[in-house]
Design an enzyme around this catalytic site. Structure first.
Site, PDB file in Angstrom:
ATOM      1  N   LYS A   1       0.833  -1.196   0.000  1.00  9.76           N
ATOM      2  CA  LYS A   1       0.000   0.000   0.000  1.00  9.76           C
ATOM      3  C   LYS A   1       0.877   1.259   0.000  1.00  9.76           C
ATOM      4  O   LYS A   1       0.420   2.336  -0.272  1.00  9.76           O
ATOM      5  CB  LYS A   1      -0.904   0.033   1.252  1.00  9.76           C
ATOM      6  CG  LYS A   1      -1.655  -1.248   1.472  1.00  9.76           C
ATOM      7  CD  LYS A   1      -2.461  -1.142   2.793  1.00  9.76           C
ATOM      8  CE  LYS A   1      -3.148  -2.443   3.089  1.00  9.76           C
ATOM      9  NZ  LYS A   1      -2.474  -3.192   4.158  1.00  9.76           N
TER      10      LYS A   1
ATOM     11  N   ASP B   1       7.467   2.735  -2.869  1.00 13.49           N
ATOM     12  CA  ASP B   1       7.829   3.791  -1.909  1.00 13.49           C
ATOM     13  C   ASP B   1       9.312   3.780  -1.556  1.00 13.49           C
ATOM     14  O   ASP B   1       9.986   4.795  -1.582  1.00 13.49           O
ATOM     15  CB  ASP B   1       6.965   3.680  -0.630  1.00 13.49           C
ATOM     16  CG  ASP B   1       6.933   2.266  -0.040  1.00 13.49           C
ATOM     17  OD1 ASP B   1       7.582   1.350  -0.595  1.00 13.49           O
ATOM     18  OD2 ASP B   1       6.249   2.086   0.990  1.00 13.49           O
TER      19      ASP B   1
ATOM     20  N   ASP C   1      14.713  -1.571  -0.071  1.00 12.19           N
ATOM     21  CA  ASP C   1      15.626  -1.884   1.028  1.00 12.19           C
ATOM     22  C   ASP C   1      16.515  -3.061   0.592  1.00 12.19           C
ATOM     23  O   ASP C   1      17.509  -2.860  -0.097  1.00 12.19           O
ATOM     24  CB  ASP C   1      14.776  -2.199   2.263  1.00 12.19           C
ATOM     25  CG  ASP C   1      15.593  -2.433   3.515  1.00 12.19           C
ATOM     26  OD1 ASP C   1      16.763  -2.062   3.546  1.00 12.19           O
ATOM     27  OD2 ASP C   1      15.055  -3.020   4.487  1.00 12.19           O
TER      28      ASP C   1
ATOM     29  N   ASP D   1       4.474   3.143   6.399  1.00 14.33           N
ATOM     30  CA  ASP D   1       3.737   2.920   7.639  1.00 14.33           C
ATOM     31  C   ASP D   1       4.621   2.595   8.829  1.00 14.33           C
ATOM     32  O   ASP D   1       5.753   2.150   8.685  1.00 14.33           O
ATOM     33  CB  ASP D   1       2.749   1.764   7.455  1.00 14.33           C
ATOM     34  CG  ASP D   1       3.463   0.411   7.346  1.00 14.33           C
ATOM     35  OD1 ASP D   1       4.377   0.297   6.517  1.00 14.33           O
ATOM     36  OD2 ASP D   1       3.122  -0.510   8.113  1.00 14.33           O
TER      37      ASP D   1
ATOM     38  N   ARG E   1       0.508   6.297   7.654  1.00 11.31           N
ATOM     39  CA  ARG E   1       0.773   6.466   6.222  1.00 11.31           C
ATOM     40  C   ARG E   1       0.335   7.863   5.761  1.00 11.31           C
ATOM     41  O   ARG E   1       0.849   8.390   4.796  1.00 11.31           O
ATOM     42  CB  ARG E   1      -0.013   5.435   5.394  1.00 11.31           C
ATOM     43  CG  ARG E   1       0.446   4.009   5.582  1.00 11.31           C
ATOM     44  CD  ARG E   1      -0.227   3.122   4.545  1.00 11.31           C
ATOM     45  NE  ARG E   1      -0.145   1.716   4.900  1.00 11.31           N
ATOM     46  CZ  ARG E   1       0.869   0.910   4.594  1.00 11.31           C
ATOM     47  NH1 ARG E   1       1.886   1.375   3.930  1.00 11.31           N
ATOM     48  NH2 ARG E   1       0.851  -0.361   4.946  1.00 11.31           N
TER      49      ARG E   1
HETATM   50  P1  5GP Z   1      12.622  -4.838   0.380  1.00 14.61           P
HETATM   51  O1  5GP Z   1      11.913  -5.995  -0.239  1.00 14.61           O
HETATM   52  O2  5GP Z   1      13.347  -3.970  -0.629  1.00 14.61           O
HETATM   53  O3  5GP Z   1      13.530  -5.294   1.497  1.00 14.61           O
HETATM   54  O4  5GP Z   1      11.556  -3.980   1.134  1.00 14.61           O
HETATM   55  C1  5GP Z   1      10.679  -3.133   0.512  1.00 14.61           C
HETATM   56  C2  5GP Z   1       9.490  -2.864   1.400  1.00 14.61           C
HETATM   57  O5  5GP Z   1       9.860  -2.861   2.779  1.00 14.61           O
HETATM   58  C3  5GP Z   1       8.909  -1.494   1.154  1.00 14.61           C
HETATM   59  O6  5GP Z   1       7.938  -1.530   0.164  1.00 14.61           O
HETATM   60  C4  5GP Z   1       8.320  -1.149   2.519  1.00 14.61           C
HETATM   61  O7  5GP Z   1       7.033  -1.701   2.633  1.00 14.61           O
HETATM   62  C5  5GP Z   1       9.213  -1.851   3.508  1.00 14.61           C
HETATM   63  N1  5GP Z   1      10.227  -0.945   4.078  1.00 14.61           N
HETATM   64  C6  5GP Z   1      11.572  -0.963   3.881  1.00 14.61           C
HETATM   65  N2  5GP Z   1      12.182   0.017   4.568  1.00 14.61           N
HETATM   66  C7  5GP Z   1      11.195   0.693   5.219  1.00 14.61           C
HETATM   67  C8  5GP Z   1      11.185   1.844   6.077  1.00 14.61           C
HETATM   68  O8  5GP Z   1      12.206   2.468   6.412  1.00 14.61           O
HETATM   69  N3  5GP Z   1       9.956   2.263   6.512  1.00 14.61           N
HETATM   70  C9  5GP Z   1       8.802   1.626   6.187  1.00 14.61           C
HETATM   71  N4  5GP Z   1       7.663   2.113   6.684  1.00 14.61           N
HETATM   72  N5  5GP Z   1       8.777   0.538   5.381  1.00 14.61           N
HETATM   73  C10 5GP Z   1       9.955   0.078   4.901  1.00 14.61           C
END
Ligand code: 5GP
Length: 189
Positions: A48, A105, A108, A164, A170
């Site tokens: 979301k 958004d 990571d 979030d 959000r």
């Molecule tokens: P990845 O798969 O790249 O590790 O993670 C991506 C998802 O992790 C993003 O879409 C988000 O939902 C969540 N995420 C990663 N870092 C953050 C952060 O600093 N804050 C928040 N709220 N969500 C994060």
């Protein structure tokens, strides 16, 4: 908007103001307008978290485009990637032969975007690129290519403008850094 005392309880400091976010959308929108000129891309929002960014970004793009959404989760309610990506709800649109732009958004580890890119390529998309607002490189475990991003961020947990904290906050207009003690409190429960 959440009440100010609730925000102050969880946010350590503001990282990006509404103006900063607007400027990132304008810059990215201009670049995407050039790069997608003459194409009719399918813009895929990752639910979301990306909804606020997507709606602002596409209005800065002077491109004929279609919009669809996918809900893919790797974080659950926690502060770190679970390492596993789950498809929670799928697109309605057929991506075969389409130029797809995924809007997310924050990236990571990169697992979520890698999963989405691979899936959409497997389904026959002509091209699959991604545009993320924030690029957190410290924990990257994949070699996923991030074609467009608004800004790099450090290894901190950010909240607001779609991002979030346990599914809340959000609707903050700006992006702030969550207080480290809040993470500790939640992790100790
Ligand atoms: P990845 O798969 O790249 O590790 O993670 C991506 C998802 O992790 C993003 O879409 C988000 O939902 C969540 N995420 C990663 N870092 C953050 C952060 O600093 N804050 C928040 N709220 N969500 C994060």
């Amino acid at each position: 908007m959440p009440k100010t005392d609730n925000i102050n309880r969880i946010i350590d400091h503001k990282l990006f103001s509404e103006d900063d976010i607007h400027n990132m959308c304008v810059t990215l929108g201009k670049k995407l307008t050039e790069d997608y000129a003459g194409k009719k891309p399918l813009v895929v929002g990752a639910l979301k978290g990306a909804i606020f960014f997507l709606t602002d970004l596409v209005r800065e793009m002077d491109v004929e485009e279609e919009i669809d959404f996918m809900d893919v989760s790797s974080y659950g309610d926690g502060f770190e990637s679970s390492g596993k990506v789950k498809l929670i709800s799928d697109l309605v649109t057929n991506v075969k032969g389409r130029d797809v732009l995924i809007v997310e958004d924050i990236v990571d580890t990169g697992l979520t975007l890698k999963y989405m890119k691979d899936l959409l390529k497997k389904r026959g998309a002509k091209s699959v690129k991604c545009c993320v607002l924030l690029n957190k490189e410290a924990n990257r475990t994949t070699d996923v290519k991030i074609e467009y991003y608004g800004s790099k961020v450090g290894n901190e947990f950010v909240v607001g403008y779609g991002l979030d904290f346990m599914n809340f906050f959000r609707n903050l207009r700006y992006i702030g850094v969550l207080k480290p003690e809040i993470i500790k409190q939640v992790n100790n429960k």
